[in-house]
Design a protein around this motif. Structure first.
Motif, PDB file in Angstrom:
ATOM      1  N   ARG A  62      14.654  18.874  68.615  1.00 51.63           N
ATOM      2  CA  ARG A  62      13.784  19.816  69.311  1.00 51.63           C
ATOM      3  C   ARG A  62      14.097  21.211  68.800  1.00 51.63           C
ATOM      4  NH1 ARG A  62      14.272  19.032  75.405  1.00 51.63           N
ATOM      5  NH2 ARG A  62      15.543  20.908  75.497  1.00 51.63           N
ATOM      6  N   LEU A  63      13.066  21.969  68.519  1.00 46.46           N
ATOM      7  CA  LEU A  63      13.239  23.305  67.942  1.00 46.46           C
ATOM      8  C   LEU A  63      12.864  24.371  68.966  1.00 46.46           C
ATOM      9  CD1 LEU A  63      11.582  22.722  64.452  1.00 46.46           C
ATOM     10  CD2 LEU A  63      13.967  22.412  65.083  1.00 46.46           C
ATOM     11  N   PRO A  64      13.553  25.515  68.930  1.00 44.49           N
ATOM     12  CA  PRO A  64      13.191  26.620  69.827  1.00 44.49           C
ATOM     13  C   PRO A  64      11.903  27.298  69.369  1.00 44.49           C
ATOM     14  CG  PRO A  64      14.912  27.321  68.328  1.00 44.49           C
ATOM     15  CD  PRO A  64      14.722  25.851  68.081  1.00 44.49           C
ATOM     16  N   GLN A  65      11.261  28.015  70.262  1.00 39.84           N
ATOM     17  CA  GLN A  65      10.002  28.678  69.931  1.00 39.84           C
ATOM     18  C   GLN A  65      10.178  29.737  68.849  1.00 39.84           C
ATOM     19  OE1 GLN A  65       6.805  28.047  70.989  1.00 39.84           O
ATOM     20  NE2 GLN A  65       7.741  26.188  71.836  1.00 39.84           N
ATOM     21  N   ASP A  66      11.379  30.337  68.777  1.00 39.35           N
ATOM     22  CA  ASP A  66      11.593  31.393  67.786  1.00 39.35           C
ATOM     23  C   ASP A  66      12.245  30.863  66.514  1.00 39.35           C
ATOM     24  OD1 ASP A  66      14.075  30.769  68.813  1.00 39.35           O
ATOM     25  OD2 ASP A  66      14.698  32.850  69.156  1.00 39.35           O
ATOM     26  N   PHE A  67      12.139  29.565  66.283  1.00 33.61           N
ATOM     27  CA  PHE A  67      12.718  28.989  65.060  1.00 33.61           C
ATOM     28  C   PHE A  67      12.058  29.612  63.828  1.00 33.61           C
ATOM     29  CE2 PHE A  67      13.003  25.766  61.689  1.00 33.61           C
ATOM     30  CZ  PHE A  67      14.357  25.488  61.724  1.00 33.61           C
ATOM     31  N   PRO A  68      12.819  29.935  62.783  1.00 34.23           N
ATOM     32  CA  PRO A  68      12.210  30.448  61.545  1.00 34.23           C
ATOM     33  C   PRO A  68      11.499  29.314  60.799  1.00 34.23           C
ATOM     34  CG  PRO A  68      14.594  30.220  61.284  1.00 34.23           C
ATOM     35  CD  PRO A  68      14.296  29.916  62.715  1.00 34.23           C
ATOM     36  N   SER A  76      23.167  26.677  64.997  1.00 31.37           N
ATOM     37  CA  SER A  76      23.157  28.124  65.253  1.00 31.37           C
ATOM     38  C   SER A  76      21.751  28.677  65.428  1.00 31.37           C
ATOM     39  CB  SER A  76      23.856  28.861  64.108  1.00 31.37           C
ATOM     40  OG  SER A  76      23.070  28.834  62.916  1.00 31.37           O
ATOM     41  N   LEU A  77      20.746  27.947  64.902  1.00 27.22           N
ATOM     42  CA  LEU A  77      19.347  28.371  65.032  1.00 27.22           C
ATOM     43  C   LEU A  77      18.684  27.774  66.270  1.00 27.22           C
ATOM     44  CD1 LEU A  77      18.188  28.176  61.300  1.00 27.22           C
ATOM     45  CD2 LEU A  77      18.650  30.233  62.644  1.00 27.22           C
ATOM     46  N   GLY A  78      19.479  27.102  67.110  1.00 31.95           N
ATOM     47  CA  GLY A  78      18.953  26.595  68.366  1.00 31.95           C
ATOM     48  C   GLY A  78      18.392  25.191  68.320  1.00 31.95           C
ATOM     49  N   ASN A  83       3.725  22.284  65.918  1.00 31.01           N
ATOM     50  CA  ASN A  83       3.280  21.742  67.198  1.00 31.01           C
ATOM     51  C   ASN A  83       3.440  20.225  67.303  1.00 31.01           C
ATOM     52  OD1 ASN A  83       2.423  24.273  68.250  1.00 31.01           O
ATOM     53  ND2 ASN A  83       0.585  24.149  66.974  1.00 31.01           N
ATOM     54  N   GLY A  84       3.944  19.623  66.244  1.00 32.39           N
ATOM     55  CA  GLY A  84       4.132  18.179  66.248  1.00 32.39           C
ATOM     56  C   GLY A  84       5.595  17.797  66.356  1.00 32.39           C
ATOM     57  N   PRO A  85       5.920  16.534  66.141  1.00 33.86           N
ATOM     58  CA  PRO A  85       7.316  16.093  66.207  1.00 33.86           C
ATOM     59  C   PRO A  85       8.159  16.781  65.142  1.00 33.86           C
ATOM     60  CG  PRO A  85       5.792  14.230  66.168  1.00 33.86           C
ATOM     61  CD  PRO A  85       4.999  15.439  65.829  1.00 33.86           C
ATOM     62  N   ALA A  86       9.463  16.870  65.406  1.00 34.08           N
ATOM     63  CA  ALA A  86      10.412  17.483  64.465  1.00 34.08           C
ATOM     64  C   ALA A  86      11.567  16.518  64.242  1.00 34.08           C
ATOM     65  CB  ALA A  86      10.928  18.805  65.010  1.00 34.08           C
ATOM     66  N   PHE A  87      12.057  16.500  63.016  1.00 34.47           N
ATOM     67  CA  PHE A  87      13.144  15.602  62.653  1.00 34.47           C
ATOM     68  C   PHE A  87      14.166  16.319  61.781  1.00 34.47           C
ATOM     69  CE2 PHE A  87       9.346  13.015  63.191  1.00 34.47           C
ATOM     70  CZ  PHE A  87       9.788  11.969  63.985  1.00 34.47           C
ATOM     71  N   LEU A  88      15.403  15.840  61.841  1.00 35.69           N
ATOM     72  CA  LEU A  88      16.385  16.156  60.814  1.00 35.69           C
ATOM     73  C   LEU A  88      16.339  15.036  59.786  1.00 35.69           C
ATOM     74  CD1 LEU A  88      19.764  17.520  62.277  1.00 35.69           C
ATOM     75  CD2 LEU A  88      18.010  18.758  60.977  1.00 35.69           C
ATOM     76  N   ALA A  89      16.079  15.390  58.555  1.00 36.21           N
ATOM     77  CA  ALA A  89      16.035  14.421  57.460  1.00 36.21           C
ATOM     78  C   ALA A  89      17.303  14.586  56.637  1.00 36.21           C
ATOM     79  CB  ALA A  89      14.802  14.646  56.598  1.00 36.21           C
ATOM     80  N   TYR A  90      18.100  13.539  56.584  1.00 40.86           N
ATOM     81  CA  TYR A  90      19.371  13.571  55.870  1.00 40.86           C
ATOM     82  C   TYR A  90      19.193  13.111  54.424  1.00 40.86           C
ATOM     83  CZ  TYR A  90      21.360  14.179  60.532  1.00 40.86           C
ATOM     84  OH  TYR A  90      21.661  14.661  61.780  1.00 40.86           O
ATOM     85  N   ALA A  91      20.290  13.122  53.681  1.00 44.03           N
ATOM     86  CA  ALA A  91      20.214  12.742  52.265  1.00 44.03           C
ATOM     87  C   ALA A  91      19.593  11.363  52.090  1.00 44.03           C
ATOM     88  CB  ALA A  91      21.612  12.784  51.640  1.00 44.03           C
ATOM     89  N   ASN A  92      19.863  10.445  53.002  1.00 48.76           N
ATOM     90  CA  ASN A  92      19.313   9.096  52.875  1.00 48.76           C
ATOM     91  C   ASN A  92      17.804   9.050  53.058  1.00 48.76           C
ATOM     92  OD1 ASN A  92      21.503   7.478  52.164  1.00 48.76           O
ATOM     93  ND2 ASN A  92      22.180   7.245  54.276  1.00 48.76           N
ATOM     94  N   PHE A  93      17.213  10.108  53.595  1.00 49.22           N
ATOM     95  CA  PHE A  93      15.758  10.107  53.720  1.00 49.22           C
ATOM     96  C   PHE A  93      15.098  10.097  52.350  1.00 49.22           C
ATOM     97  CE2 PHE A  93      11.583  12.185  54.549  1.00 49.22           C
ATOM     98  CZ  PHE A  93      11.067  11.208  55.396  1.00 49.22           C
ATOM     99  N   ALA A  94      15.819  10.544  51.330  1.00 46.31           N
ATOM    100  CA  ALA A  94      15.269  10.502  49.971  1.00 46.31           C
ATOM    101  C   ALA A  94      14.956   9.079  49.539  1.00 46.31           C
ATOM    102  CB  ALA A  94      16.241  11.151  48.986  1.00 46.31           C
ATOM    103  N   ALA A  95      15.692   8.102  50.076  1.00 46.92           N
ATOM    104  CA  ALA A  95      15.390   6.706  49.754  1.00 46.92           C
ATOM    105  C   ALA A  95      14.004   6.325  50.252  1.00 46.92           C
ATOM    106  CB  ALA A  95      16.448   5.784  50.365  1.00 46.92           C
ATOM    107  N   TYR A  96      13.598   6.885  51.369  1.00 50.71           N
ATOM    108  CA  TYR A  96      12.275   6.588  51.918  1.00 50.71           C
ATOM    109  C   TYR A  96      11.174   7.217  51.075  1.00 50.71           C
ATOM    110  CZ  TYR A  96      14.557   4.742  56.074  1.00 50.71           C
ATOM    111  OH  TYR A  96      15.324   3.992  56.933  1.00 50.71           O
ATOM    112  N   THR A  97      11.365   8.451  50.665  1.00 51.92           N
ATOM    113  CA  THR A  97      10.335   9.101  49.864  1.00 51.92           C
ATOM    114  C   THR A  97      10.284   8.532  48.452  1.00 51.92           C
ATOM    115  OG1 THR A  97      11.867  10.907  49.305  1.00 51.92           O
ATOM    116  CG2 THR A  97      10.413  11.232  51.189  1.00 51.92           C
TER     117      THR A  97
END
Length: 438
Positions: A270-276, A293-295, A320-334
């Motif tokens: 989940r990201l804060p409204q003021d996320f960069p 540190s960015l919330g 406005n949609g879902p948010a994810f942390l994509a780790y190094a292993n996500f490269a296997a999916y792409t």
């Protein structure tokens, strides 16, 4: 829930056009028939332009040369002779390859269908049924059972829908066509190698129209390089053997896609409204301590580990949609499939099979530009000096990068999601640049 599959066929066949060429047929969900037992008849003949990239060679001359190449790569004359009745040209396959229509779909819609509860539960049941094979694969290759099961479910619904076309006919037709001839010549030779080593007979080779085989839809080159005999019967049978499917898929993910043992792949956040928002990009990798540190927090409010594990923030539908942390292993999916919708869905389904809760739904509807307006936006981006790759109405990584740059220019939230506001501003900019009509 099986009854929902027929309704998906048209949708997925269209979405397949946004996939890499190796994955064009992965979304085909036609019922798998019994293997054919005789050579198919030639359905059509080559179009007049088909041999233009082969110095005008006829298909028969091209095929003779291809057989010579196969023999030079070690394929036996026995295997070539067995396969020959099936190496026939079908213009219909080429037409299908060239005639794919592209359309867009929101990630939440696609994931809602393809990562549905029944498929998650089916994946968990398969992990229990093949517990020994999954445990062995995780020990040998470091790939968690949920990751294998997710691909297995998405690619063929655990073997229920592997395609219904003769593989050799598809491969050799695409090899003779000029669009991707060299690539499919290699795939045709790889299919002959599969026959030569006794894994499958030509009549057993039934799969997708783009020549992929088995319950996790391997191209023949992947079959040759990564298929393993996990049930001990002396064959690598990815059409009929669950253990072979599990071991081979784990081998491909670990060895071919460079999976990192013991590391995560995708987590909802989940990201804060003021996320960069400009920081939300698969090309931007930072330790979790920075995101903390960015919330950035987990959806239930828990804090992220404040450590040095590298990850990117992924917004498949913008801020406005879902948010994810994509780790190094996500490269296997792409790497498995370069469609962001598909790869994110596969990672999300794996997390669900592993026990993660359903993702949060957006607070409100997320507007999506229609295909023709995305294509227009790409054209405007090209006029502005950006390289978006092919102007095709498909929101790929190059288009997303260019969109973010223009959002920054116009002072808009730079979440890489195309909006009507951005399109309107770019239209205005293009009119201003063109000057008054004389």
């Amino acid at each position: 829930m099986r009854s929902s599959l027929p309704a998906l066929r048209a949708t997925l066949a269209a979405i397949a056009a946004t996939f890499s060429f190796a994955s064009l047929a992965k979304a085909q969900f036609a019922p798998a028939p019994a293997p054919i037992t005789r050579a198919p008849h030639v359905a059509t003949v080559p179009s007049p332009r088909a041999g233009s990239c082969h110095n005008g060679q006829s298909f028969e001359r091209f095929l003779a040369d291809l057989k010579q190449k196969a023999a030079a790569e070690g394929v036996s004359q026995r295997a070539i002779a067995e396969a020959s009745p099936y190496l026939v040209y079908d213009q219909g396959i080429v037409n299908r390859d060239r005639g794919q229509r592209v359309f867009g779909q929101l990630f939440t819609e696609f994931a809602g269908r393809m990562a549905a509860t029944y498929r998650m539960q089916n994946g968990q049941q398969h992990i229990r049924t093949y517990a020994a094979a999954f445990a062995r694969a995780e020990k040998e290759y470091g790939v968690p059972p949920a990751v294998i099961a997710a691909f297995w479910g998405l690619e063929s619904d655990f073997g229920a829908n592997m395609g219904n076309l003769p593989t050799l006919r598809s491969l050799v037709s695409l090899a003779y066509d000029c669009r991707r001839s060299e690539r499919f010549q290699g795939e045709t030779i790889a299919a002959l190698k599969i026959i030569d080593r006794g894994d499958l007979s030509p009549s057993e080779m039934i799969g997708s129209w783009a020549g992929e085989l088995g319950q996790t839809q391997f191209l023949p080159t992947h079959y040759v390089n990564y298929a393993v005999d996990y049930d001990g019967d002396g064959r690598r049978n990815l059409l009929r053997s669950g253990p072979d499917v599990i071991g081979s898929t784990a081998n491909y993910i670990a060895s071919g896609l460079k999976w990192r043992r013991g590391e995560p792949w995708l987590e909802e956040i989940r990201l804060p409204q003021d996320f960069p928002w400009e920081q939300a990009d698969l090309t931007i990798k930072a330790p979790r301590s920075k995101w903390t540190s960015l919330g950035v927090i987990y959806p239930d409010g828990r804090q992220l580990p404040s450590d040095n594990l590298q990850a990117s923030v992924l917004l498949p539908m913008g801020r406005n949609g879902p948010a994810f942390l994509a780790y190094a292993n996500f490269a296997a999916y792409t790497e498995w499939n370069n469609s962001l919708i598909y790869s994110t869905t596969a990672g999300y389904l794996a997390s669900r099979i592993a026990g993660a809760p359903p993702m949060r739904r957006p607070a409100g509807p997320v507007a999506q530009l229609p295909f023709n307006e995305i294509k227009e936006l790409q054209q405007l981006l090209v006029r502005a000096g950006f390289d978006v790759g092919k102007v095709d109405g498909v929101l790929g990584q190059q288009s997303r990068t260019a969109i973010k740059a223009m959002q920054l220019k116009y002072g808009l939230p730079a979440d890489s999601w195309p909006t009507a506001d951005l399109l309107a501003r770019m239209r205005g900019g293009a009119r201003a640049q063109a000057g008054p009509v004389q």
